[in-house]
Every structure is written in C-alpha cells, then in structure tokens.
Motif scaffolding. Structure first.
Motif: not given
Length: 451
Positions: A372, A381, A406-407, A383, A346, A378, A385-386
């Motif tokens: 996130y 996504l 992250g993104t 997601d 990321p 989030g 881990t971010s």
C-alpha cells in the motif's frame, strides 16, 4: 403423519430458499431456534457491526499519525450492543409471522430423523416428497480439563455480554479469534490469544499470516505453539495453564472466549437415522447438485460444506431452489474459487491458491507483492504494513490466487475475484481497465502490472 410437498429443516439460509417459485408447494419449515440462523443472530452480521464500532475507536486513537490528535473518552458497550440487537432481534418474529401468514407451517421444536424422509418434531412425525437440510453448525467446545467448571463464551454468547471485560483470554487463532480480539482490544480489554499453531490465521497465505501475527502481537499478548492444559475459576474470573515451547505460562483473565472451530449439526438432526451419508467430519455428503444419498433430500450450507461462508450458502440455496423445481435440468455452482475475508484489523481477504499450496502441488507460478505504501492513497493512509499479493500462471497468464491484508481488503479483492471467475488474463485486467487515481485500487493495478 402429516405429509408435505417440501420440508425445509433449518431457517437460516434455508429460509431464503422459499421464493415465489415454490409458493404452489405445501411447505413446512422446522426451526427450533431463530429465523436467520447463525449469520443474522450470532455470526456475520452482528459481529461486523461490532467490528465497525471497533474500527472507529482504533481509527480515533491512530489518527495522530495524520496530525489529528483525538482520543476515545468512553466506549458505551451497552449502547453498541443494543443498537445491534434491537435491530436484529425483531426480525425472527416478523419472519415467522410472514411465513405462517403465507400458508407455510412452521415447527419451532427440534427435528430428528427416525427413518429416511420421516422427521420427528416434538410429538409429531412429518414426511415430505422433498427435504432440504440446512441446519448449520455450532461452536466446537474442546475437551480441556476444568473448562466445564468456569463460565466461558463462544461466538454464540460473547456479543451479548453486559460489559467489556477488563481482560479476555482467547483460545484459538482463526477468523473468530482474530475478529473478537480486535473488537474487545479496541474497546479496552487486555487480550491474550492462545494459539496451538505457529502463527495466527494459519489457513491464509503464509506471508499474510506472518504479517497479521506480527501486527496482532503488537496489540495483544500472543502465545504460539501453545496448548491449554487446564482451566480453573479464579477471583479475577478464569485462570489458564498453558504449555508453550519455552515452558508453562499462566494466563489470568476476567473472561474466556473459546473459538477453536465449528461442527455441523448433523448429530442433533440424527442424520444417520435418516439414511444420510456423512463424511469423516460429520458433514452430509452431496453431489455437485446438492443431492444427498437419499433421493428427494438435498443439503446446503455449513451442514454440507466445509467453507462456513454465508455467501457460499446463499449461492447454494439458489442452485437447490432451481434443482428442486427442475430435477431434470440440474444446475451446479459455476464458481471455480471460494473467496473469503476476515474482518479484523487489518482486514484480510483471499481467493484461490496460496503460495504454499502452489508449491506443495507443484504448480508453476509467478508472484507479485505490492505494498500500500507504494501508492498515493497508501501515502495518505501512512500505511507501512499492508500489501496485495497476486499469483499467476506464467503460461496462460491466469490469476491463480489473490491475497490482501490492509484497509478495505474485502472490497479491493473483488476485481481479482471477477478476473479469476471470468478467465481474464493478468494482461487484460492490468492494462485494459482504467483504475481511478489516486484511489486505493491502484495497489491492485500496480501488483498486476508487476506480474
């Protein structure tokens, strides 16, 4: 000797110095390589164009988590590479022609100082009332036994290879290693990273560095606290012998990328002969106005600072342009912090103090970490881990540091950079601003509200 009002040595950021305000000066540019410097030709810009293609490949393969079952049939490396460099490469000739057509002399041989404010270029010597030194930096090539016996790449050459290697060994664990491991991993290479430190991206906040190391280890073979003791050619391409805490490892790969850092080009310039004072790392020392130890000589960019960031060099060029024109009204950079981003997967962005720096310096702080996954976007996504991490002073309520993994981290961090630069308290930026719902910026808002 030909004499000028102004000589700019290095046409990367140095070329940007030459605005209309300086048009009245008799000027020369000395650039033995390509206009645009590292950033345009072999750094920031082409590498991010490769990263965008890598992100597309990774995104397609990861889309099953969203219920979209896609695959990547083929990565056309040649088409990706040529799209990038067919756009970039013509810019050198057009820039050179533009300067010459507008009355600027361009020297295309390497310049070396033979005395203060006397530069030898090819068979000529030129002098000037004012010099601006912006000769940049180049990759460090470590002293590893056998390295000179194999074909290896640095960031200068890896982007122009003819095909994606089946396997890639990467020596180093910094920005360049992180970005190109992502690119070639996404395009199908089996990547092994050899890092001498305990984590990847050790300059980042420890929590960010640890998370990135964890995620990179899911994609690549990562050897930590590791030292390459020898390199030799092999039928596959190259063989590395690596000393690790658990013993000796052998790494075989079709290609090798060496990415252990960069060094300023002051030795090629023979800066010492020009009377220029250098620091222990070989950078030209300057004051806050970018004046060197020689009156009338200024320096900026990688040759003068340790940041190796194009946005910092751009800001310095604006300051130096003003100071060359107005030596009685010197400007300095107003920025208190120097943000950066790593365009890997990321993405990572950082500004200000890391938590370990705050502890080491005995600075009191409060910290907020917000995932996130705890925001609506989030969820979209998927997601897990971010996160956003923000440190603040508990007394004056100012942000001390901001770190995101992250993104779109490099974009998300911008309002935090502005708050730190403009002395906005956590309370003001958290509560006095509306954050669009359900945009990803809510993860920043929630981290600030938690503080």
């Amino acid at each position: 000797m030909r004499h000028y009002d102004l000589v700019v040595v290095g046409a990367g950021t140095g070329n940007m110095l030459l605005g209309d305000e300086l048009a009245r000066l008799r000027t020369a540019v000395v650039e033995p390589d390509r206009f645009g410097g590292t950033c345009l030709n072999r750094g920031c810009i082409p590498s991010k164009m490769f990263v965008l293609a890598a992100d597309a490949a990774r995104g397609a393969r990861a889309s099953a988590r969203l219920g979209v079952h896609a695959s990547v049939d083929h990565v056309d490396w040649t088409a990706i590479r040529d799209r990038i460099f067919h756009r970039i490469d013509p810019l050198h000739d057009s820039a050179l022609t533009y300067r010459r057509n507008n009355g600027i002399d361009v020297y295309t041989e390497e310049g070396r100082f033979v005395a203060p404010k006397v530069l030898e270029v090819g068979n000529e010597r030129i002098t000037a009332d004012t010099f601006v030194i912006s000769v940049g930096s180049r990759p460090v090539v470590p002293d590893i036994p056998g390295l000179d016996s194999v074909a290896y790449h640095t960031s200068d050459t890896i982007m122009r290879i003819d095909e994606v290697p089946a396997s890639l060994a990467v020596i180093g664990g910094g920005f360049i290693a992180a970005e190109f491991s992502h690119v070639f991993g996404a395009f199908g290479s089996d990547v092994t990273i050899v890092q001498r430190g305990p984590r990847l991206l050790t300059g980042e906040d420890e929590q960010i560095s640890a998370r990135f190391t964890e995620l990179a280890s899911r994609r690549h073979r990562v050897l930590l606290d590791a030292a390459v003791t020898s390199v030799e050619p092999s039928p596959e391409g190259v063989t590395l012998t690596v000393s690790c805490p658990d013993g000796e490892h052998v790494v075989r790969a079709a290609a090798l990328l060496v990415s252990v850092g960069r060094r300023p080009n002051t030795d090629r310039l023979d800066a010492a002969a020009g009377g220029l004072e250098l620091d222990e790392h070989g950078h030209i020392t300057t004051d806050s106005a970018y004046r060197t130890s020689v009156p009338g000589v200024w320096a900026l960019g990688d040759v003068a600072n340790h940041f190796q960031l194009k946005h910092m060099a751009n800001a310095e060029s604006r300051v130096v342009r003003h100071n060359v024109l107005h030596p009685q009204d010197l400007h300095t950079l107003p920025y208190k912090i120097t943000p950066h981003a790593v365009f890997t997967d990321p993405q990572i962005a950082s500004a200000g103090l890391t938590e370990q720096e705050a502890r080491r310096r005995g600075i009191e702080y409060l910290v907020s970490v917000h995932d996130y996954a705890a925001t609506a976007y989030g969820w979209a996504l998927e997601d897990t881990t971010s996160f956003v991490k923000v440190l603040a002073n508990p007394h004056d309520r100012m942000i001390l540091g901001a770190h995101i993994i992250g993104t779109q981290a490099a974009t998300l961090i911008q309002p935090l950079i502005q708050a730190m630069t403009l002395n906005l308290t956590v309370d003001r930026i958290a509560r006095d601003v509306l954050y669009i719902h359900p945009a990803l910026t809510e993860v920043v808002e929630q981290a600030l509200l938690a503080l």
